[in-house]
Scaffold this active site. Structure first.
Site, short mmCIF file in Angstrom:
data_model
loop_
_atom_site.label_atom_id
_atom_site.label_comp_id
_atom_site.label_asym_id
_atom_site.label_seq_id
_atom_site.Cartn_x
_atom_site.Cartn_y
_atom_site.Cartn_z
N GLY A 82 0.69 -1.35 -0.07
CA GLY A 82 -0.09 0.19 -0.06
C GLY A 82 0.98 1.19 0.06
O GLY A 82 2.11 1.35 -0.19
N GLY A 95 5.24 4.19 5.05
CA GLY A 95 5.78 4.22 6.58
C GLY A 95 4.74 4.71 7.56
O GLY A 95 5.07 4.58 8.67
N GLU A 103 9.93 -2.59 4.04
CA GLU A 103 9.41 -2.45 2.62
C GLU A 103 10.40 -1.87 1.50
O GLU A 103 10.18 -2.37 0.49
CB GLU A 103 8.26 -1.15 2.87
CG GLU A 103 7.01 -1.81 3.67
CD GLU A 103 6.01 -0.70 4.13
OE1 GLU A 103 4.97 -0.91 4.68
OE2 GLU A 103 6.42 0.70 3.83
C1 5RP Z 1 3.27 0.88 6.11
C2 5RP Z 1 2.93 1.37 4.87
C3 5RP Z 1 1.47 1.21 4.46
O1 5RP Z 1 1.67 0.78 3.26
C4 5RP Z 1 0.72 2.40 4.29
O2 5RP Z 1 0.82 3.07 5.70
C5 5RP Z 1 -0.61 2.21 4.17
O3 5RP Z 1 -1.42 1.53 4.89
P1 5RP Z 1 -2.86 1.15 4.81
O4 5RP Z 1 -2.97 0.07 3.66
O5 5RP Z 1 -3.10 0.62 6.18
O6 5RP Z 1 -3.66 2.55 4.49
O7 5RP Z 1 3.73 2.00 4.30
O8 5RP Z 1 4.57 1.14 6.62
#
Ligand code: 5RP
Length: 217
Positions: A82, A95, A103
């Site tokens: 994501g 992040g 990631e």
């Molecule tokens: C985690 C991330 C996630 O990809 C980002 O925060 C998006 O999160 P979500 O899918 O819960 O909206 O970078 O470190």
């Protein structure tokens, strides 16, 4: 349609990029959790996954998907993750879930980055979402002062220790018009482990869940 339903639609749409017999790069977050649910339907057809966080590893193992150490693979076909924000050039801020370092490593190992988002994540200019920067604890104050010099307003993320034992500074009030340049500048500050700008390695495919279905770009 709720935001979570849009995340779910994007997560399930990513399944078509998974090839039989492969090891899949898996990101972190609520959208990726839907992708993991989808991946369960193919678990007999894949070799396993490389995961970007302890949380995703636990989720994958719970449904019987083998998780490989990143050091065991030379490359991955795809990485599905994501984003907190994404601009028209497919540069991202990531992040929000504090998993940015792993990631970035799994993204670097992968031929194709498939970004799964709901329609709240698209922006013209990155920076409304505070930019996460993972720092070595002893460098926290130094890095914060350097980030101020770059025009940001860093805030220590209370109560957050990353999977790597570090801390997060969230940088507010940035208008990121040249994401690659800012990524390079922040990477060059001593004590920075990772900046949550994914511009030098941005997304290759974006699957955006919208009220009218999943839009691919
Ligand atoms: C985690 C991330 C996630 O990809 C980002 O925060 C998006 O999160 P979500 O899918 O819960 O909206 O970078 O470190």
């Amino acid at each position: 349609m709720t935001q979570d339903e849009m995340k779910k639609a994007a997560g399930w749409a990513a399944l078509e990029y998974v090839t039989k017999g492969s090891i899949v790069g898996v990101g972190t977050g609520s959208t990726v959790n839907h992708f993991i649910d989808a991946l369960e339907t193919m678990k007999e057809q894949i070799k396993g996954a490389v995961s970007s966080s302890v949380a995703s590893t636990e989720r994958l193992e719970k449904i019987g998907i083998q998780v490989f150490d990143a050091n065991e693979v030379a490359s991955l076909d795809i990485y599905v993750d994501g984003a907190d924000e994404i601009n028209p050039g497919n540069d991202m801020i990531k992040g929000g879930g504090a998993a940015l370092t792993r990631e970035k490593i799994v993204a670097a190992l992968s031929d194709k980055f498939i970004c799964i988002i709901d329609d709240t994540k698209k922006v013209d200019v990155l920076g409304q979402f505070p930019l996460p920067v993972e720092v070595i604890p002893m460098a926290r104050s130094y890095v914060a002062r350097e980030l101020v010099k770059l025009g940001g307003d860093p805030c220590y993320r209370e109560g957050c220790t990353t999977d790597n034992g570090n801390m997060i500074l969230d940088v507010h009030n940035l208008q990121i018009t040249n994401a690659k340049e800012l990524e390079d500048k922040i990477n060059a500050i001593a004590g920075v482990v990772t900046v949550g700008l994914f511009a030098n390695r941005g997304a290759d495919v974006v699957l955006e869940g919208t009220p009218n279905g999943v839009v691919k770009s």
